[in-house]
Design a protein around this motif. Structure first.
Motif, PDB file in Angstrom:
ATOM      1  N   ASP A   1       3.277   5.260  -0.457  1.00  0.00           N
ATOM      2  CA  ASP A   1       2.576   6.397   0.172  1.00  0.00           C
ATOM      3  C   ASP A   1       2.017   7.338  -0.899  1.00  0.00           C
ATOM      4  N   TRP A   2       2.812   7.618  -1.911  1.00  0.00           N
ATOM      5  CA  TRP A   2       2.346   8.526  -2.987  1.00  0.00           C
ATOM      6  C   TRP A   2       1.223   7.881  -3.778  1.00  0.00           C
ATOM      7  N   TYR A   3       1.355   6.556  -3.996  1.00  0.00           N
ATOM      8  CA  TYR A   3       0.330   5.833  -4.751  1.00  0.00           C
ATOM      9  C   TYR A   3      -1.017   5.896  -4.000  1.00  0.00           C
TER      10      TYR A   3
ATOM     11  N   THR B   1      -6.442   7.963  -3.574  1.00  0.00           N
ATOM     12  CA  THR B   1      -7.453   8.521  -2.669  1.00  0.00           C
ATOM     13  C   THR B   1      -7.826   9.948  -3.067  1.00  0.00           C
ATOM     14  N   GLY B   2      -6.901  10.641  -3.712  1.00  0.00           N
ATOM     15  CA  GLY B   2      -7.122  12.051  -4.009  1.00  0.00           C
ATOM     16  C   GLY B   2      -6.982  12.917  -2.757  1.00  0.00           C
ATOM     17  N   ALA B   3      -6.197  12.433  -1.804  1.00  0.00           N
ATOM     18  CA  ALA B   3      -5.993  13.184  -0.548  1.00  0.00           C
ATOM     19  C   ALA B   3      -4.655  12.778   0.049  1.00  0.00           C
ATOM     20  N   ASP B   4      -4.084  13.642   0.907  1.00  0.00           N
ATOM     21  CA  ASP B   4      -2.777  13.269   1.454  1.00  0.00           C
ATOM     22  C   ASP B   4      -2.929  12.379   2.691  1.00  0.00           C
TER      23      ASP B   4
ATOM     24  N   GLU C   1      -3.447   0.759   2.421  1.00  0.00           N
ATOM     25  CA  GLU C   1      -2.046   0.368   2.210  1.00  0.00           C
ATOM     26  C   GLU C   1      -1.956  -1.093   1.748  1.00  0.00           C
ATOM     27  N   THR C   2      -2.743  -1.980   2.345  1.00  0.00           N
ATOM     28  CA  THR C   2      -2.687  -3.393   1.942  1.00  0.00           C
ATOM     29  C   THR C   2      -3.144  -3.562   0.493  1.00  0.00           C
ATOM     30  N   ARG C   3      -4.192  -2.826   0.111  1.00  0.00           N
ATOM     31  CA  ARG C   3      -4.627  -2.899  -1.304  1.00  0.00           C
ATOM     32  C   ARG C   3      -3.501  -2.425  -2.223  1.00  0.00           C
ATOM     33  N   ALA C   4      -2.852  -1.327  -1.817  1.00  0.00           N
ATOM     34  CA  ALA C   4      -1.777  -0.764  -2.647  1.00  0.00           C
ATOM     35  C   ALA C   4      -0.598  -1.729  -2.750  1.00  0.00           C
ATOM     36  N   ILE C   5      -0.210  -2.331  -1.633  1.00  0.00           N
ATOM     37  CA  ILE C   5       0.950  -3.245  -1.645  1.00  0.00           C
ATOM     38  C   ILE C   5       0.627  -4.470  -2.507  1.00  0.00           C
ATOM     39  N   ASP C   6      -0.601  -4.968  -2.403  1.00  0.00           N
ATOM     40  CA  ASP C   6      -0.992  -6.122  -3.232  1.00  0.00           C
ATOM     41  C   ASP C   6      -0.888  -5.749  -4.723  1.00  0.00           C
TER      42      ASP C   6
ATOM     43  N   GLY D   1       5.654   2.262   2.755  1.00  0.00           N
ATOM     44  CA  GLY D   1       5.505   3.083   3.953  1.00  0.00           C
ATOM     45  C   GLY D   1       6.161   2.385   5.142  1.00  0.00           C
ATOM     46  N   GLY D   2       6.546   3.176   6.145  1.00  0.00           N
ATOM     47  CA  GLY D   2       7.281   2.625   7.294  1.00  0.00           C
ATOM     48  C   GLY D   2       6.530   1.533   8.046  1.00  0.00           C
TER      49      GLY D   2
END
Ligand SMILES: Nc1ncnc2c1ncn2[C@@H]1O[C@H](COP(=O)(O)OP(=O)(O)OP(=O)(O)O)[C@@H](O)[C@H]1O
Ligand SMILES: O=C(O)C1=C[C@@H](O)[C@@H](O)[C@H](O)C1
Ligand SMILES: [Mg+2]
Length: 186
Positions: free
Chosen positions: A37-39, A44-47, A64-69, A82-83
């Motif tokens: 989530d923080w990544y 993104t530069g946004a919450d 999220e999928t890009r981040a997990i990969d 993330g949940g």
């Protein structure tokens, strides 16, 4: 343990303690801690609330999928996901194939108590967060179980105690898999 332990990926519902326990576990193992989530927020530069508001949940899930990969390609980290990360089959494959997946599991009442004061979770900003958490749990619990190598209840245990228990479970998991591959080579 040490070098032979692959990355550890924590999955589970909001409020299960993935971020809290992940940070402590990483410290104990001397590894880098990353929270997906923080990544996503930093990339993104946004919450997360902003991403949901502007791009909808679908936009968040793509990020999220890009981040997990990307993150699961690191070989020795502790990652809190993330949940909802397990909802996507691609994410489940990345997690299951690239590290040890630990499902942190807390009852809905505990999830509710732990998330009620924090407004950073857009899915819970509804009149009846208990019902949302219950529905999410029913839909996702089978997916958390499908992807997990280790399952740990976190409802009634202090975080430090949880980490000690988890260290033991990881140790036995690594021992068992090492023994199994030694037998295969015999
Ligand atoms: N074992 C525990 N005992 C008591 N409180 C806990 C425990 N684990 C986490 N908490 C508290 O619950 C809250 C939520 O925990 P945390 O943010 O780690 O959950 P999470 O699983 O990362 O949730 P999310 O999926 O929304 O990111 C925090 O305030 C944390 O201090
Ligand atoms: O359970 C979920 O779907 C979510 C959990 C959080 O970690 C964040 O990833 C986001 O708020 C969505
Ligand atoms: Mg978290």
């Amino acid at each position: 343990m040490g070098q032979e332990l692959p990355s550890v990926f924590l999955v589970g519902p909001m409020g299960a303690g993935k971020t809290t326990i992940g940070k402590l576990l990483a410290k104990q193992l001397g590894r880098t801690f990353v929270d997906s989530d923080w990544y996503i927020e930093s990339q993104t530069g946004a919450d997360i609330a902003w991403i949901f508001a502007k791009e909808g949940e679908a936009g968040f899930r793509e990020r999220e999928t890009r981040a997990i990969d990307e993150l699961t390609q690191n070989s020795q980290i502790v990652l809190a996901t993330g949940g909802g990360a397990v909802m996507c089959s691609e994410n489940r494959e990345f997690l299951k194939q690239r590290g040890i997946v630990v499902y942190l599991n807390a009852p809905v009442e505990v999830q509710l108590a732990r998330t009620s004061k924090d407004k950073s979770r857009p899915l819970l900003q509804q009149p009846n967060p208990r019902k949302i958490l219950q529905d999410l749990y029913s839909a996702r619990d089978p997916l958390y179980r499908q992807v997990a190598h280790i399952i740990m209840p976190t409802g009634h245990t202090y975080p430090r105690h949880m980490v000690n228990q988890l260290m033991q479970q990881l140790e036995s998991f690594v021992d068992c898999t090492t023994d199994a591959s030694a037998h295969q080579e015999d």
